[in-house]
Design a protein around this motif. Structure first.
Motif, PDB file in Angstrom:
ATOM      1  N   ASP A 130      13.390  13.434 -31.202  1.00 32.25           N
ATOM      2  CA  ASP A 130      12.207  13.169 -32.274  1.00 32.25           C
ATOM      3  C   ASP A 130      11.458  11.759 -32.294  1.00 32.25           C
ATOM      4  OD1 ASP A 130      12.928  15.715 -33.460  1.00 32.25           O
ATOM      5  OD2 ASP A 130      14.781  14.610 -34.327  1.00 32.25           O
ATOM      6  N   LEU A 131      12.164  10.916 -31.948  1.00 38.92           N
ATOM      7  CA  LEU A 131      11.526   9.544 -32.226  1.00 38.92           C
ATOM      8  C   LEU A 131      10.622   9.528 -30.910  1.00 38.92           C
ATOM      9  CD1 LEU A 131      11.237   6.635 -33.163  1.00 38.92           C
ATOM     10  CD2 LEU A 131      13.302   6.053 -32.056  1.00 38.92           C
ATOM     11  N   LEU A 132      11.277   9.749 -29.649  1.00 37.10           N
ATOM     12  CA  LEU A 132      10.220   9.608 -28.605  1.00 37.10           C
ATOM     13  C   LEU A 132       9.029  10.401 -28.581  1.00 37.10           C
ATOM     14  CD1 LEU A 132      12.882   9.558 -25.623  1.00 37.10           C
ATOM     15  CD2 LEU A 132      11.882   7.735 -26.803  1.00 37.10           C
ATOM     16  N   ALA A 133       9.141  11.621 -29.388  1.00 42.15           N
ATOM     17  CA  ALA A 133       7.990  12.444 -29.323  1.00 42.15           C
ATOM     18  C   ALA A 133       7.056  12.066 -30.269  1.00 42.15           C
ATOM     19  CB  ALA A 133       8.374  13.885 -29.880  1.00 42.15           C
ATOM     20  N   HIS A 134       7.543  11.188 -31.347  1.00 38.19           N
ATOM     21  CA  HIS A 134       6.690  10.440 -32.381  1.00 38.19           C
ATOM     22  C   HIS A 134       5.791   9.284 -31.532  1.00 38.19           C
ATOM     23  CE1 HIS A 134       4.843   8.344 -35.602  1.00 38.19           C
ATOM     24  NE2 HIS A 134       5.756   7.327 -35.444  1.00 38.19           N
ATOM     25  N   LEU A 135       6.713   8.667 -30.840  1.00 44.45           N
ATOM     26  CA  LEU A 135       6.005   7.466 -30.091  1.00 44.45           C
ATOM     27  C   LEU A 135       5.159   7.886 -28.905  1.00 44.45           C
ATOM     28  CD1 LEU A 135       6.247   4.442 -29.453  1.00 44.45           C
ATOM     29  CD2 LEU A 135       8.297   4.931 -28.001  1.00 44.45           C
ATOM     30  N   ASP A 136       5.254   9.065 -28.392  1.00 46.08           N
ATOM     31  CA  ASP A 136       4.222   9.639 -27.482  1.00 46.08           C
ATOM     32  C   ASP A 136       2.909   9.748 -28.488  1.00 46.08           C
ATOM     33  OD1 ASP A 136       3.329  10.900 -25.135  1.00 46.08           O
ATOM     34  OD2 ASP A 136       4.151  12.786 -25.741  1.00 46.08           O
ATOM     35  N   ASP A 137       3.194  10.627 -29.504  1.00 45.29           N
ATOM     36  CA  ASP A 137       1.731  10.856 -30.087  1.00 45.29           C
ATOM     37  C   ASP A 137       1.139   9.582 -30.505  1.00 45.29           C
ATOM     38  OD1 ASP A 137       0.509  13.021 -31.566  1.00 45.29           O
ATOM     39  OD2 ASP A 137       1.056  11.756 -33.209  1.00 45.29           O
ATOM     40  N   ALA A 138       1.891   8.772 -31.018  1.00 47.27           N
ATOM     41  CA  ALA A 138       1.329   7.226 -31.509  1.00 47.27           C
ATOM     42  C   ALA A 138       0.821   6.592 -30.462  1.00 47.27           C
ATOM     43  CB  ALA A 138       2.534   6.518 -32.241  1.00 47.27           C
ATOM     44  N   LEU A 139       1.311   6.378 -29.344  1.00 50.77           N
ATOM     45  CA  LEU A 139       0.792   5.853 -28.181  1.00 50.77           C
ATOM     46  C   LEU A 139      -0.699   6.585 -27.667  1.00 50.77           C
ATOM     47  CD1 LEU A 139       3.829   5.314 -25.937  1.00 50.77           C
ATOM     48  CD2 LEU A 139       2.620   3.445 -27.165  1.00 50.77           C
ATOM     49  N   ASP A 140      -0.740   7.810 -27.761  1.00 49.53           N
ATOM     50  CA  ASP A 140      -1.851   8.586 -27.471  1.00 49.53           C
ATOM     51  C   ASP A 140      -3.052   8.124 -28.412  1.00 49.53           C
ATOM     52  OD1 ASP A 140      -0.837   9.935 -25.346  1.00 49.53           O
ATOM     53  OD2 ASP A 140      -0.244  11.871 -26.246  1.00 49.53           O
ATOM     54  N   ALA A 141      -2.463   8.132 -29.657  1.00 49.51           N
ATOM     55  CA  ALA A 141      -3.687   8.021 -30.929  1.00 49.51           C
ATOM     56  C   ALA A 141      -4.118   6.320 -30.726  1.00 49.51           C
ATOM     57  CB  ALA A 141      -2.908   7.957 -32.254  1.00 49.51           C
ATOM     58  N   PHE A 142      -3.123   5.734 -30.569  1.00 48.55           N
ATOM     59  CA  PHE A 142      -3.628   4.028 -30.442  1.00 48.55           C
ATOM     60  C   PHE A 142      -4.500   3.764 -29.148  1.00 48.55           C
ATOM     61  CE2 PHE A 142       0.140   3.268 -33.474  1.00 48.55           C
ATOM     62  CZ  PHE A 142      -0.976   3.014 -34.595  1.00 48.55           C
ATOM     63  N   THR A 143      -4.093   4.563 -28.083  1.00 49.58           N
ATOM     64  CA  THR A 143      -4.975   4.419 -26.814  1.00 49.58           C
ATOM     65  C   THR A 143      -6.370   4.972 -27.200  1.00 49.58           C
ATOM     66  OG1 THR A 143      -3.064   4.289 -25.593  1.00 49.58           O
ATOM     67  CG2 THR A 143      -5.076   4.896 -24.590  1.00 49.58           C
ATOM     68  N   GLU A 144      -6.423   6.190 -27.790  1.00 50.25           N
ATOM     69  CA  GLU A 144      -7.747   6.752 -27.843  1.00 50.25           C
ATOM     70  C   GLU A 144      -8.475   5.833 -28.842  1.00 50.25           C
ATOM     71  OE1 GLU A 144      -9.243  10.794 -30.010  1.00 50.25           O
ATOM     72  OE2 GLU A 144      -7.273  10.696 -29.673  1.00 50.25           O
ATOM     73  N   ALA A 145      -7.808   5.185 -29.826  1.00 46.93           N
ATOM     74  CA  ALA A 145      -8.584   4.479 -30.936  1.00 46.93           C
ATOM     75  C   ALA A 145      -9.489   3.281 -30.080  1.00 46.93           C
ATOM     76  CB  ALA A 145      -7.508   3.718 -31.762  1.00 46.93           C
ATOM     77  N   ALA A 146      -8.883   2.757 -28.755  1.00 48.25           N
ATOM     78  CA  ALA A 146      -9.603   1.705 -28.383  1.00 48.25           C
ATOM     79  C   ALA A 146     -11.047   2.213 -27.972  1.00 48.25           C
ATOM     80  CB  ALA A 146      -8.777   1.309 -27.156  1.00 48.25           C
ATOM     81  N   ASP A 147     -11.441   3.319 -27.920  1.00 46.60           N
ATOM     82  CA  ASP A 147     -12.719   3.824 -27.568  1.00 46.60           C
ATOM     83  C   ASP A 147     -13.585   4.063 -28.847  1.00 46.60           C
ATOM     84  OD1 ASP A 147     -12.455   3.819 -24.697  1.00 46.60           O
ATOM     85  OD2 ASP A 147     -11.623   5.942 -24.630  1.00 46.60           O
ATOM     86  N   GLY A 148     -12.854   3.750 -30.086  1.00 42.01           N
ATOM     87  CA  GLY A 148     -13.524   3.777 -30.899  1.00 42.01           C
ATOM     88  C   GLY A 148     -13.464   4.893 -32.085  1.00 42.01           C
TER      89      GLY A 148
END
Length: 215
Positions: A43-61
């Protein structure tokens, strides 16, 4: 060119630490409990996966966030190696030059007179420094959760956050996770015994006990 947001080097430290803890994950560990109540390591790895995607996407604004939940396990769980690669990509994304916009300090991290672009999170404008520091806090703390969940670590001190990283995140944690506003993200703040180090203090502020491994 405008500079990257303040806090990116702190994010890089968090990623370095968490990549080390992820390297210890084995398939046999996925069903083990974590410091997150009711969550297994998968569960934790799935959440971390989702968070990494979101924070990386945020770098584009811009990024649209949804509440984290163990229900994320409805999709395949990313491997630890995939997460390590995504974490590295996260730092690269935020090290790119940013568009122009205002910046404010968060938890003592900020640069006067420097301008970087804003980030739209769920339709709301957010200062990019706050996004970067939130990412650093999330990545570091969940990296520690991973370290406390796996059965075997190459180095026992991985169950503690590195001192410089914990000190760097302390001010941001006070702002981003105040004791009176946890909104389901962290447990109640714990008492810290006299003489506790920076790792223990930060984790206690976030409702976690240092060094123990759930069974």
């Amino acid at each position: 060119m405008t500079p990257t947001p303040p806090g990116v080097e702190l994010l890089a430290q968090a990623v370095t630490y968490t990549r080390s803890t992820l390297a210890a994950v084995s398939l046999d560990d996925l069903a083990r409990p974590t410091p997150c109540d009711g969550w297994r390591l998968a569960d934790l790895l799935a959440h971390l996966d989702d968070a990494l995607d979101a924070f990386t996407e945020a770098a584009d604004g811009q990024v649209w966030l949804s509440p984290a939940s163990p229900a994320l396990l409805g999709r395949p769980v990313a491997t630890a190696d995939e997460l390590r690669a995504k974490a590295q990509d996260l730092v690269r994304a935020w090290r790119r030059p940013a568009p122009v916009g205002p910046v404010v300090g968060v938890g003592g991290v900020g640069v006067g007179g420097v301008e970087v672009g804003g980030v739209e999170v769920g339709g709301v404008g957010v200062d990019p420094t706050a996004v970067v520091l939130t990412a650093a806090l999330e990545v570091a703390v969940h990296g520690n959760d991973v370290a406390r969940s796996v059965r075997d670590l190459p180095a026992r001190d991985l169950r503690r956050l590195p001192g410089p990283l914990a000190r760097g995140l302390a001010g941001a944690a006070d702002v981003l996770a105040p004791a009176d506003d946890r909104t389901g993200r962290f447990g109640p703040r714990l008492a810290v015994p006299p003489g506790a180090d920076d790792s223990a203090r930060l984790l206690a502020h976030l409702g976690r006990v240092t060094g123990t491994t759930p069974d």
